[in-house]
Design a protein around this motif. Sequence first.
Motif, mmCIF file in Angstrom:
data_model
loop_
_atom_site.group_PDB
_atom_site.id
_atom_site.type_symbol
_atom_site.label_atom_id
_atom_site.label_comp_id
_atom_site.label_asym_id
_atom_site.label_seq_id
_atom_site.Cartn_x
_atom_site.Cartn_y
_atom_site.Cartn_z
ATOM 1 N N MET A 1 0.818 -1.191 0.000
ATOM 2 C CA MET A 1 0.000 0.000 0.000
ATOM 3 C C MET A 1 0.865 1.259 0.000
ATOM 4 S SD MET A 1 -3.320 0.577 0.361
ATOM 5 C CE MET A 1 -4.383 1.912 0.665
ATOM 6 N N THR A 2 1.998 1.210 0.671
ATOM 7 C CA THR A 2 2.857 2.392 0.738
ATOM 8 C C THR A 2 3.670 2.585 -0.539
ATOM 9 O OG1 THR A 2 3.045 2.111 3.110
ATOM 10 C CG2 THR A 2 4.673 3.504 2.078
ATOM 11 N N PHE A 3 4.127 1.469 -1.140
ATOM 12 C CA PHE A 3 5.008 1.599 -2.304
ATOM 13 C C PHE A 3 4.399 2.393 -3.458
ATOM 14 C CE2 PHE A 3 7.005 0.108 -6.236
ATOM 15 C CZ PHE A 3 8.294 0.556 -5.990
ATOM 16 N N PRO A 4 3.130 2.185 -3.818
ATOM 17 C CA PRO A 4 2.584 3.004 -4.907
ATOM 18 C C PRO A 4 2.596 4.503 -4.595
ATOM 19 C CG PRO A 4 1.168 1.127 -4.532
ATOM 20 C CD PRO A 4 2.181 1.142 -3.423
ATOM 21 N N LEU A 5 2.534 4.839 -3.319
ATOM 22 C CA LEU A 5 2.560 6.260 -2.962
ATOM 23 C C LEU A 5 3.955 6.856 -3.065
ATOM 24 C CD1 LEU A 5 0.206 6.142 0.144
ATOM 25 C CD2 LEU A 5 -0.350 6.956 -2.147
ATOM 26 N N VAL A 6 4.986 6.055 -2.767
ATOM 27 C CA VAL A 6 6.347 6.583 -2.793
ATOM 28 C C VAL A 6 7.073 6.298 -4.104
ATOM 29 C CG1 VAL A 6 6.599 6.480 -0.290
ATOM 30 C CG2 VAL A 6 7.355 4.560 -1.674
ATOM 31 N N ALA A 7 6.499 5.480 -4.982
ATOM 32 C CA ALA A 7 7.146 5.118 -6.243
ATOM 33 C C ALA A 7 7.522 6.330 -7.098
ATOM 34 C CB ALA A 7 6.274 4.147 -7.031
ATOM 35 N N PRO A 8 6.655 7.349 -7.257
ATOM 36 C CA PRO A 8 7.072 8.504 -8.044
ATOM 37 C C PRO A 8 8.276 9.232 -7.430
ATOM 38 C CG PRO A 8 4.706 8.518 -7.798
ATOM 39 C CD PRO A 8 5.231 7.443 -6.908
ATOM 40 N N GLY A 9 8.333 9.298 -6.115
ATOM 41 C CA GLY A 9 9.471 9.936 -5.455
ATOM 42 C C GLY A 9 10.753 9.142 -5.628
ATOM 43 N N VAL A 10 10.636 7.821 -5.548
ATOM 44 C CA VAL A 10 11.810 6.968 -5.738
ATOM 45 C C VAL A 10 12.312 7.077 -7.177
ATOM 46 C CG1 VAL A 10 12.588 4.561 -5.773
ATOM 47 C CG2 VAL A 10 11.187 5.378 -3.895
ATOM 48 N N GLY A 11 11.396 7.070 -8.118
ATOM 49 C CA GLY A 11 11.789 7.220 -9.525
ATOM 50 C C GLY A 11 12.428 8.568 -9.802
ATOM 51 N N ALA A 12 11.849 9.622 -9.235
ATOM 52 C CA ALA A 12 12.413 10.960 -9.423
ATOM 53 C C ALA A 12 13.795 11.056 -8.795
ATOM 54 C CB ALA A 12 11.484 12.006 -8.821
ATOM 55 N N ALA A 13 13.977 10.455 -7.624
ATOM 56 C CA ALA A 13 15.286 10.473 -6.970
ATOM 57 C C ALA A 13 16.323 9.716 -7.797
ATOM 58 C CB ALA A 13 15.183 9.874 -5.575
ATOM 59 N N ALA A 14 15.918 8.601 -8.391
ATOM 60 C CA ALA A 14 16.843 7.834 -9.229
ATOM 61 C C ALA A 14 17.262 8.637 -10.459
ATOM 62 C CB ALA A 14 16.197 6.517 -9.651
ATOM 63 N N LEU A 15 16.309 9.286 -11.099
ATOM 64 C CA LEU A 15 16.647 10.110 -12.268
ATOM 65 C C LEU A 15 17.506 11.303 -11.886
ATOM 66 C CD1 LEU A 15 13.239 10.084 -14.166
ATOM 67 C CD2 LEU A 15 15.357 8.930 -14.824
ATOM 68 N N LEU A 16 17.212 11.933 -10.767
ATOM 69 C CA LEU A 16 18.002 13.073 -10.319
ATOM 70 C C LEU A 16 19.420 12.652 -9.957
ATOM 71 C CD1 LEU A 16 18.020 16.081 -9.665
ATOM 72 C CD2 LEU A 16 17.287 15.492 -7.354
ATOM 73 N N SER A 17 19.579 11.520 -9.279
ATOM 74 C CA SER A 17 20.922 11.075 -8.926
ATOM 75 C C SER A 17 21.723 10.713 -10.172
ATOM 76 C CB SER A 17 20.864 9.897 -7.957
ATOM 77 O OG SER A 17 20.304 8.779 -8.577
ATOM 78 N N PHE A 18 21.078 10.114 -11.168
ATOM 79 C CA PHE A 18 21.776 9.825 -12.418
ATOM 80 C C PHE A 18 22.211 11.109 -13.096
ATOM 81 C CE2 PHE A 18 21.628 9.473 -17.048
ATOM 82 C CZ PHE A 18 22.661 8.562 -17.236
ATOM 83 N N ALA A 19 21.323 12.084 -13.176
ATOM 84 C CA ALA A 19 21.652 13.347 -13.835
ATOM 85 C C ALA A 19 22.783 14.069 -13.114
ATOM 86 C CB ALA A 19 20.416 14.239 -13.909
ATOM 87 N N LEU A 20 22.756 14.080 -11.793
ATOM 88 C CA LEU A 20 23.805 14.766 -11.036
ATOM 89 C C LEU A 20 25.143 14.052 -11.158
ATOM 90 C CD1 LEU A 20 21.886 15.836 -7.830
ATOM 91 C CD2 LEU A 20 22.655 17.283 -9.710
ATOM 92 N N SER A 21 25.156 12.722 -11.132
ATOM 93 C CA SER A 21 26.420 12.013 -11.261
ATOM 94 C C SER A 21 26.982 12.165 -12.673
ATOM 95 C CB SER A 21 26.262 10.543 -10.899
ATOM 96 O OG SER A 21 25.406 9.907 -11.811
ATOM 97 N N PHE A 22 26.111 12.153 -13.677
ATOM 98 C CA PHE A 22 26.562 12.367 -15.044
ATOM 99 C C PHE A 22 27.129 13.774 -15.205
ATOM 100 C CE2 PHE A 22 25.815 13.115 -19.624
ATOM 101 C CZ PHE A 22 26.549 12.052 -20.120
ATOM 102 N N ASP A 23 26.451 14.756 -14.611
ATOM 103 C CA ASP A 23 26.921 16.138 -14.645
ATOM 104 C C ASP A 23 28.265 16.268 -13.934
ATOM 105 O OD1 ASP A 23 26.666 19.004 -15.107
ATOM 106 O OD2 ASP A 23 26.284 19.141 -12.948
ATOM 107 N N ASP A 24 28.426 15.590 -12.807
ATOM 108 C CA ASP A 24 29.685 15.623 -12.065
ATOM 109 C C ASP A 24 30.822 15.081 -12.915
ATOM 110 O OD1 ASP A 24 31.393 15.959 -9.832
ATOM 111 O OD2 ASP A 24 31.111 13.842 -9.295
#
Length: 82
Positions: A1-24
């Motif tokens: 029940m909790t995972f569907p609520l946090v899934a967009p945040g987890v996905g956004a965090a994964a994309l942001l971390s990829f973008a920041l590491s690539f930028d670094d």
Amino acid sequence: MTFPLVAPGVGAAALLSFALSFDDFIITEMTAGRQETFPTYIWSGIQKGIPPQVNVIGTMMLLVTLAGIAAAEVSRGFRARR
């Protein structure tokens, strides 16, 4: 029940971390000159085969982060009891 609520945040965090590491990596590649920094060390290691030091550093970073989270949760629990 909790995972569907946090899934967009987890996905956004994964994309942001990829973008920041690539930028670094890109910024380091353009400004480091002949000096070998950690992102360029990892990049050269990936081309030759990942050295075990990268796994050790990654594991240490994970454990430090988990220890910090655990300490914060324990501290929060003590404050909640008061």
